[in-house]
Design an enzyme around this catalytic site. Sequence first.
Site, PDB file in Angstrom:
ATOM      1  N   ASP A 166       7.166  75.298  -6.174  1.00 39.72           N
ATOM      2  CA  ASP A 166       6.296  75.422  -7.348  1.00 39.72           C
ATOM      3  C   ASP A 166       6.684  76.681  -8.121  1.00 39.72           C
ATOM      4  OD1 ASP A 166       3.446  74.516  -8.523  1.00 39.72           O
ATOM      5  OD2 ASP A 166       3.549  76.709  -8.513  1.00 39.72           O
ATOM      6  N   HIS A 198      -0.150  74.832 -17.987  1.00 36.36           N
ATOM      7  CA  HIS A 198      -0.506  75.901 -17.040  1.00 36.36           C
ATOM      8  C   HIS A 198      -1.997  76.285 -17.083  1.00 36.36           C
ATOM      9  CE1 HIS A 198       1.589  79.425 -14.776  1.00 36.36           C
ATOM     10  NE2 HIS A 198       0.389  79.214 -14.282  1.00 36.36           N
TER      11      HIS A 198
HETATM   12  P1  NAD Z   1      -1.553  82.631  -1.731  1.00 33.28           P
HETATM   13  O1  NAD Z   1      -2.947  82.265  -1.396  1.00 33.28           O
HETATM   14  O2  NAD Z   1      -0.434  81.745  -1.349  1.00 33.28           O
HETATM   15  O3  NAD Z   1      -1.381  84.056  -1.132  1.00 33.28           O
HETATM   16  C1  NAD Z   1      -0.187  84.759  -1.142  1.00 33.28           C
HETATM   17  C2  NAD Z   1      -0.430  86.010  -0.290  1.00 33.28           C
HETATM   18  O4  NAD Z   1      -0.683  85.612   1.053  1.00 33.28           O
HETATM   19  C3  NAD Z   1       0.786  86.910  -0.275  1.00 33.28           C
HETATM   20  O5  NAD Z   1       0.323  88.222  -0.411  1.00 33.28           O
HETATM   21  C4  NAD Z   1       1.393  86.678   1.086  1.00 33.28           C
HETATM   22  O6  NAD Z   1       1.974  87.835   1.590  1.00 33.28           O
HETATM   23  C5  NAD Z   1       0.194  86.295   1.934  1.00 33.28           C
HETATM   24  N1  NAD Z   1       0.583  85.375   3.026  1.00 33.28           N
HETATM   25  C6  NAD Z   1       1.339  84.261   2.914  1.00 33.28           C
HETATM   26  N2  NAD Z   1       1.493  83.689   4.124  1.00 33.28           N
HETATM   27  C7  NAD Z   1       0.817  84.452   5.009  1.00 33.28           C
HETATM   28  C8  NAD Z   1       0.611  84.389   6.407  1.00 33.28           C
HETATM   29  N3  NAD Z   1       1.122  83.401   7.133  1.00 33.28           N
HETATM   30  N4  NAD Z   1      -0.148  85.349   6.988  1.00 33.28           N
HETATM   31  C9  NAD Z   1      -0.678  86.337   6.273  1.00 33.28           C
HETATM   32  N5  NAD Z   1      -0.521  86.474   4.937  1.00 33.28           N
HETATM   33  C10 NAD Z   1       0.229  85.538   4.318  1.00 33.28           C
HETATM   34  O7  NAD Z   1      -1.521  82.940  -3.318  1.00 33.28           O
HETATM   35  P2  NAD Z   1      -0.562  82.593  -4.502  1.00 33.28           P
HETATM   36  O8  NAD Z   1       0.850  82.963  -4.228  1.00 33.28           O
HETATM   37  O9  NAD Z   1      -1.192  83.179  -5.715  1.00 33.28           O
HETATM   38  O10 NAD Z   1      -0.684  80.999  -4.610  1.00 33.28           O
HETATM   39  C11 NAD Z   1       0.306  80.112  -4.110  1.00 33.28           C
HETATM   40  C12 NAD Z   1       1.136  79.528  -5.239  1.00 33.28           C
HETATM   41  O11 NAD Z   1       0.297  78.851  -6.166  1.00 33.28           O
HETATM   42  C13 NAD Z   1       1.844  80.559  -6.106  1.00 33.28           C
HETATM   43  O12 NAD Z   1       2.941  81.156  -5.471  1.00 33.28           O
HETATM   44  C14 NAD Z   1       2.156  79.744  -7.317  1.00 33.28           C
HETATM   45  O13 NAD Z   1       3.273  78.914  -7.090  1.00 33.28           O
HETATM   46  C15 NAD Z   1       0.878  78.937  -7.463  1.00 33.28           C
HETATM   47  N6  NAD Z   1      -0.093  79.578  -8.391  1.00 33.28           N
HETATM   48  C16 NAD Z   1      -0.464  78.886  -9.505  1.00 33.28           C
HETATM   49  C17 NAD Z   1      -1.370  79.437 -10.401  1.00 33.28           C
HETATM   50  C18 NAD Z   1      -1.766  78.649 -11.616  1.00 33.28           C
HETATM   51  O14 NAD Z   1      -2.403  79.214 -12.516  1.00 33.28           O
HETATM   52  N7  NAD Z   1      -1.435  77.380 -11.697  1.00 33.28           N
HETATM   53  C19 NAD Z   1      -1.913  80.697 -10.186  1.00 33.28           C
HETATM   54  C20 NAD Z   1      -1.535  81.382  -9.047  1.00 33.28           C
HETATM   55  C21 NAD Z   1      -0.635  80.810  -8.147  1.00 33.28           C
END
Ligand code: NAD
Length: 274
Positions: free
Chosen positions: A44, A107
């Site tokens: 993504d 988005h």
């Molecule tokens: P997320 O909930 O995936 O959290 C990411 C955080 O969690 C990072 O700090 C990472 O270090 C931590 N993490 C990941 N795996 C872990 C584990 N096993 N143990 C402990 N900590 C862990 O948040 P995100 O990245 O914001 O969301 C996921 C994806 O969603 C994004 O990367 C993006 O592709 C998408 N996204 C979309 C929008 C939108 O507006 N459409 C907004 C935000 C994110």
Amino acid sequence: MIPTLPLNDGRNIPQLGYGTFLVPPQDTEAQVSQALEAGYRHIDTAAIYRNEEGVGRAIAHSGIARDELWITTKLWNDRRGPDAVRAALDESLTKLGLDYVDLYLIHWPAPKNGPIASTWETFGELRSQGLTHSIGVSNFDERYLPDIIATGLIPAVDQIELHPQFQQKPTKELAKTHHIELQAWGPLGQGKVDYQAGLIGEIAQRHQASWAQVTLAWHIAKGHIVFPKSSSPQRMRENLASTNVVLTSEDIAAIDALDLGLAGRVSADPADLN
Ligand code: NAD
């Protein structure tokens, strides 16, 4: 094995993928390559992440057949109307080095940036032309999704902030009625919620799993599509292995009860992001 979920357009999406929000452009090729090596096949990204080129290079160097991958990208809020939308997808495809994406999303509703109808109609045309195989929206909650549904062109997915304390029940109801699948962004609460400390940590101990695995297993059991982001190969594998965690119906019900409604949101309100 990563489960797949059937979409309302007849396609099947891998339910667990890899997210690239805040993956710096210079690190993207390496991180996405590690994710593909770990076994992820669904990536993504978004124009605004400025890392589509790195995603494209990782895909090109992976040697993985195109039809084994699911690639999603998104239209940024300053591109509205047919010409701007066509140009934006063209730029994304060039950066990704692809002929088509699997899923193209608006988005944010960005309500102050003008009406969405012609933008959404253009998404339908891009799908007919094969430049994207599926189309959807993102951050269209129950205030914004009805306008999209009213066009008669039903999105395959809605990608929204969604995690145990923010379950977006009104949007979920609406999506279910129209067979729109929910993609959960911030599935782990973006690291802003201490899910390890309470109930999820206890469930994790019982299953000899991590809190992140239990949270992802809950999403998968609820039918959400998830793509957690991590820059560590070990956590990439840990998150992938959440598909082996089988929660009981009591575990799932207990996590369901963590919902705080709107108070559970940890990121931007779609009404404010323009
Ligand atoms: P997320 O909930 O995936 O959290 C990411 C955080 O969690 C990072 O700090 C990472 O270090 C931590 N993490 C990941 N795996 C872990 C584990 N096993 N143990 C402990 N900590 C862990 O948040 P995100 O990245 O914001 O969301 C996921 C994806 O969603 C994004 O990367 C993006 O592709 C998408 N996204 C979309 C929008 C939108 O507006 N459409 C907004 C935000 C994110």
